[in-house]
Every structure is written in C-alpha cells, then in structure tokens.
Design an enzyme around this catalytic site. Structure first.
Site, PDB file in Angstrom:
ATOM      1  N   SER A 176       0.825  -1.212   0.000  1.00  0.00           N
ATOM      2  CA  SER A 176       0.000   0.000   0.000  1.00  0.00           C
ATOM      3  C   SER A 176       0.857   1.259   0.000  1.00  0.00           C
ATOM      4  CB  SER A 176      -0.958  -0.006   1.195  1.00  0.00           C
ATOM      5  OG  SER A 176      -0.274  -0.213   2.411  1.00  0.00           O
ATOM      6  N   LEU A 198      -3.248 -10.776   0.628  1.00  0.00           N
ATOM      7  CA  LEU A 198      -1.866 -10.921   1.079  1.00  0.00           C
ATOM      8  C   LEU A 198      -1.345  -9.688   1.810  1.00  0.00           C
ATOM      9  CD1 LEU A 198      -0.160 -12.751  -1.929  1.00  0.00           C
ATOM     10  CD2 LEU A 198      -1.114 -13.716   0.173  1.00  0.00           C
ATOM     11  N   HIS A 199      -2.182  -8.679   1.958  1.00  0.00           N
ATOM     12  CA  HIS A 199      -1.721  -7.457   2.619  1.00  0.00           C
ATOM     13  C   HIS A 199      -2.633  -7.087   3.787  1.00  0.00           C
ATOM     14  CE1 HIS A 199       0.286  -3.811   3.403  1.00  0.00           C
ATOM     15  NE2 HIS A 199      -0.161  -3.039   2.428  1.00  0.00           N
ATOM     16  N   HIS A 203       6.734 -12.754   8.727  1.00  0.00           N
ATOM     17  CA  HIS A 203       6.701 -11.405   8.144  1.00  0.00           C
ATOM     18  C   HIS A 203       7.715 -11.346   7.022  1.00  0.00           C
ATOM     19  CE1 HIS A 203       7.168  -7.012   7.849  1.00  0.00           C
ATOM     20  NE2 HIS A 203       5.939  -6.966   8.311  1.00  0.00           N
ATOM     21  N   ARG A 258       4.987  -4.311  17.272  1.00  0.00           N
ATOM     22  CA  ARG A 258       3.597  -3.861  17.300  1.00  0.00           C
ATOM     23  C   ARG A 258       2.722  -4.898  18.011  1.00  0.00           C
ATOM     24  NH1 ARG A 258       2.654  -3.057  11.044  1.00  0.00           N
ATOM     25  NH2 ARG A 258       3.614  -5.127  11.175  1.00  0.00           N
ATOM     26  N   LYS A 266      10.840 -18.413   7.751  1.00  0.00           N
ATOM     27  CA  LYS A 266      12.041 -17.718   8.212  1.00  0.00           C
ATOM     28  C   LYS A 266      11.799 -16.988   9.534  1.00  0.00           C
ATOM     29  CE  LYS A 266      13.912 -16.979   3.557  1.00  0.00           C
ATOM     30  NZ  LYS A 266      14.296 -15.969   2.534  1.00  0.00           N
ATOM     31  N   ASP A 279      -0.828  -8.776  13.280  1.00  0.00           N
ATOM     32  CA  ASP A 279      -2.151  -9.296  12.940  1.00  0.00           C
ATOM     33  C   ASP A 279      -2.585 -10.432  13.861  1.00  0.00           C
ATOM     34  OD1 ASP A 279      -2.512  -7.615  10.612  1.00  0.00           O
ATOM     35  OD2 ASP A 279      -0.997  -8.846   9.644  1.00  0.00           O
TER      36      ASP A 279
END
Length: 463
Positions: free
Chosen positions: A269, A298-299, A345, A354, A395, A402
C-alpha cells in the site's frame, strides 16, 4: 534510544527566533515546523547526490526479480525504517519510545494519531499543545462534501467496504488543492505546500467517510454522530462508529491507528501511494490506489484471517484449551497445506514490536485478560513459534501484529470482519500521505524500474 527520545522531546520546547521576536516552539503550527525542517533535508539529498550517487548499497539477484523484489534497497522513505531484528523505528524512535514521548488525547494514555502524524511528517515530537492544535485543525476540516455522502449512500450494502472507501477517497479529488494549483501553473518548490493541504484534508475526512461506510453496510438504522470539535481524530472516529461511550475501545483504536500508521515504504500500500504519487497524481488519487492494494488478501486482510482461524480453533477444541490441544491444532493447520495466519513477516525475523505493544495493552485491561479469545491468542503465541521452527518452512516463526489486532476489536464489539481493513486504511494514511509531501518537497522523480522477460533474463545471465 531513550536518550535520543529525551532530546527530541526537549527540542520542541526550546525558544526559537521568528520574524524578529521570540516565541515558544510549542506554538508553531505543523506547516511552520515543516518549513523549518525541509531545507536541511533538501541539503542532505543534494549532498547524497553529489558525493555518493555511484556508491553501491546492494546487489540484485535473480531471486529478487522473481520473488517480488523482496529486500531490494530501491526506495527513499523518510518516516520509518524497518530493521529485521529490532522492528520499526519512526525517525529513529522505537514503539516504546513513541509511547513514552508522543502526547495522548486529553484524559487518555495512548498516543494519538495526530502526534504520530506530526512525528512522521516533521521528525519532531509535538508538544501536547501542538497535538491538540492539530486535532482542532483536522476536526474543522473533517466534514464530507455533500456529493461524497450522496455517492457513498448510493452504493449497495453488498459492495465491499474497502471498495467503497477507495471510491470515496478518489471522489474527494474533486476538491484537490494540488490539482487546481498545478493546472493554474505553480513552481516545483511550491508543490509540497498544496500537497500538504490535500493530505491534511484527506486525513481529516477519513473518519467521517469510514464511519459512514460502516453505518450504511452494517447499521443503516443508526444516525451518524456529527464531528465534535473538542475530540481528537480517533475520538471522533470511535464516536461516529457508535462506540464513543466505550473508552477502552477508543483507547485501543488510538494505539492501533498510531502503530499501523507507517511500516516503511516497501509494503504494497505504501509503495503504491508512492508510485502513483510519483506521476504527480494528487494525494486523493494516490491514496485511493494504495487502499486497493491494501484490500488484497496478502496485505490488509490478514487480521481477519487470524480471527477466523482462532475462532475455528476455539470451536474445535472447546473448553479443553491445553498446550497439547493448541499444538495439535497448529499441526493440523500446517499438515492441511495452510499457513498459520498471524505468524511470520516479509522483513521481520523476531517478534513484531507492534504485536508486543498490543499485548501489553491487553495486559493492562482486566476485561481483555478475562476474554477467551484473547487468552487463546496469548497461549497460541507461546506455543506456535516452536511448532513453526520444527515445521521448518518459515524464516520468522514469531507473531506479527495481525496475530492479535483483530481479536481485540472483536472482543470490544466491533465484530464485522470485512470492515477491519477499513480501519487499517484510515491508519496507513498517516505514513503514506506524509511521504507524498516529502516526495514533493525533495523533488523525487517518476518511479520507473527496469523489467525483464525470462528469455531476456536468461540471456543477461549467460552473458
């Protein structure tokens, strides 16, 4: 970094000389503060170009080209830098630093969207007075034009909320100050001032736009609260959503929106806003494009997927919530060929700061500690990393933001999954739009990378 945070906090309170008289920095407006910091950044860019334009900062491998350009150092983004191990820093400040020095709303404890916006745009920590001044300015600008309310009200309830948000933002382009000034003919050094006005106008109107979409789609029987000029941006947003009496949710939304405001420039974005903005499209068009990128599974849809998955786990294991039952469900998910949502991530290689900040928020709220879904999130976060390490295909086996963000919204009664990405869209505007201002202030060029076909790539490798 605490020492640096202290210096930043002190710097905004020192006396400075302006127009022949002295006044406290706390009375400086956002635009005035920005006018002071732009020349130094312009000089820094000029020096980088003159002295280091041929310096090598990385290499491009075939895996980068075929793998979504992951890890390529190819963008200038001033507001934040994401370190794989430390996580995000906003102008050098960690999330705990920001929680210590960024002003909260009156009567609240969590940093406001306005204070984060000020930091992202200027690199400076605002005083409480400056933050409240910005709140008042945004509240004055927050009403939607009638034609936009007509547009949103005409849309079918079945149209996805993110589609409606993107359409509403694009329609606000009708009143773009940058577009009007560009058509009149302005000099390049003036671009950033009109871009700033558009960006502030858009940020101010997003809560009313997003709340109207929520009302129309989910609660058409409700009337919309008007903007309260005494509230901060998120206070008004919560009020217009119908949750103004829920102080816990309002405080959570303040933290959520500040934390999600920026995550450097390479995510889909933010990069989309930058790419479209590099064509000199105005901020409304640029950010509407960013919102449609955010709408992808996916975002921006990740926290919805986490909540669905955690609730499915809750239904399957029932009251028998043990270490082994959670572990078994994790393995069942992985063996079915699915990923465990909320873990891993694209950049981070440690737990997402976060996520840590939101979990700390949960620990201070007895009602959240007693919530079955929040308890399940916390227990899963303790067990999942070892399972994912054993599985060996990720990884980063640690939770990202989220893993908990949507679950807290659900607990507080905001249960409409599809709407969660709209809240993300309100938040991400803070970073993406401030960097459009900086792109204009620094005169950044049109983005135009080089692409290759597979045949051309093989020929390049062979040669």
């Amino acid at each position: 970094m605490i020492g640096r945070s202290s210096l930043l906090a002190k710097s905004v309170a020192r006396n400075i000389s302006t127009n022949g008289f002295r006044r406290l920095a706390s009375t400086k407006s956002l635009k005035e503060t920005l006018q002071e910091v732009i020349p130094a950044k312009q000089e820094q860019l000029k020096k980088l170009k003159a002295e280091h334009s041929q310096a090598v900062v990385g290499e491009v491998k075939v895996e980068n080209i075929l793998g979504g350009m992951r890890g390529l150092k190819a963008m200038l983004w001033e507001a934040s830098v994401l370190d794989p191990n430390e996580g995000i820093r906003f102008h050098g400040l960690t999330i705990p630093d920001c929680q210590k020095v960024l002003p909260p709303a009156p009567g609240g404890k969590e940093m406001t969207a306005e204070s984060m916006l000020w930091l992202l745009l200027t690199g400076k920590v605002p005083t409480p007075e400056q933050s409240r001044q910005l709140s008042a300015e945004l509240a004055e600008k927050g009403e939607l034009p009638f034609f936009v309310t007509q547009l949103i009200d005409s849309l079918p309830k079945t149209l996805h909320p993110m589609t409606q948000l993107g359409m509403g933002v694009a329609a606000l382009n009708h009143d773009s100050e940058f577009q009007a000034a560009y058509e009149r003919g302005i000099k390049k050094p003036e671009y950033w001032t009109y871009t700033l006005e558009d960006c502030l106008n858009l940020i101010a109107k997003l809560p009313a736009l997003a709340a109207r979409i929520y009302r129309n789609v989910y609660h058409p029987e409700r009337s919309l609260e008007s903007i309260d000029k005494n509230l901060d941006l998120v206070g008004n947003y919560s009020n217009m959503l119908g949750f103004g009496q829920n102080e816990h949710l309002t405080e959570y939304l303040r933290l959520y929106i500040a934390l999600h405001g920026d995550h450097e420039g390479g995510n889909a974005s933010a990069h989309t806003a930058h790419l479209v903005g590099s064509t000199l499209s105005d901020p409304y068009i640029s950010y509407s494009a960013a919102l449609f990128a955010l709408a992808g599974p996916l975002h921006g849809l990740a926290n919805q997927e986490v909540l669905r998955w955690q609730m499915a786990m809750q239904r399957e294991i029932g009251n028998n919530i043990t270490h082994d039952s959670i572990k078994d469900y994790l393995w069942k998910t992985l063996k079915s060929g699915q990923v465990v949502p909320g873990y891993g991530h694209g950049v981070l290689r440690n737990p997402d700061p976060r996520f840590v900040a939101l979990q700390e928020f949960c620990k201070t709220r007895p009602e959240l500690q007693a919530s079955p879904i929040i308890q399940l999130v916390q227990q899963t976060a303790e067990i999942a990393p070892d399972v994912l390490k054993e599985h060996g295909k990720t990884k980063n086996p640690y939770p990202n933001v989220d893993a908990t963000s949507g679950c807290v919204l659900y607990h507080y009664g905001l249960t409409e999954f599809k709407y969660y990405t709209v809240i993300f869209g309100v938040s991400r505007a803070l970073g993406a739009l401030t960097q459009l201002v900086w792109a204009r202030a620094l005169g950044l060029p049109l983005e135009r990378p080089k692409s290759y076909s597979m045949d051309a790539l093989q020929k390049l490798i062979k040669n």
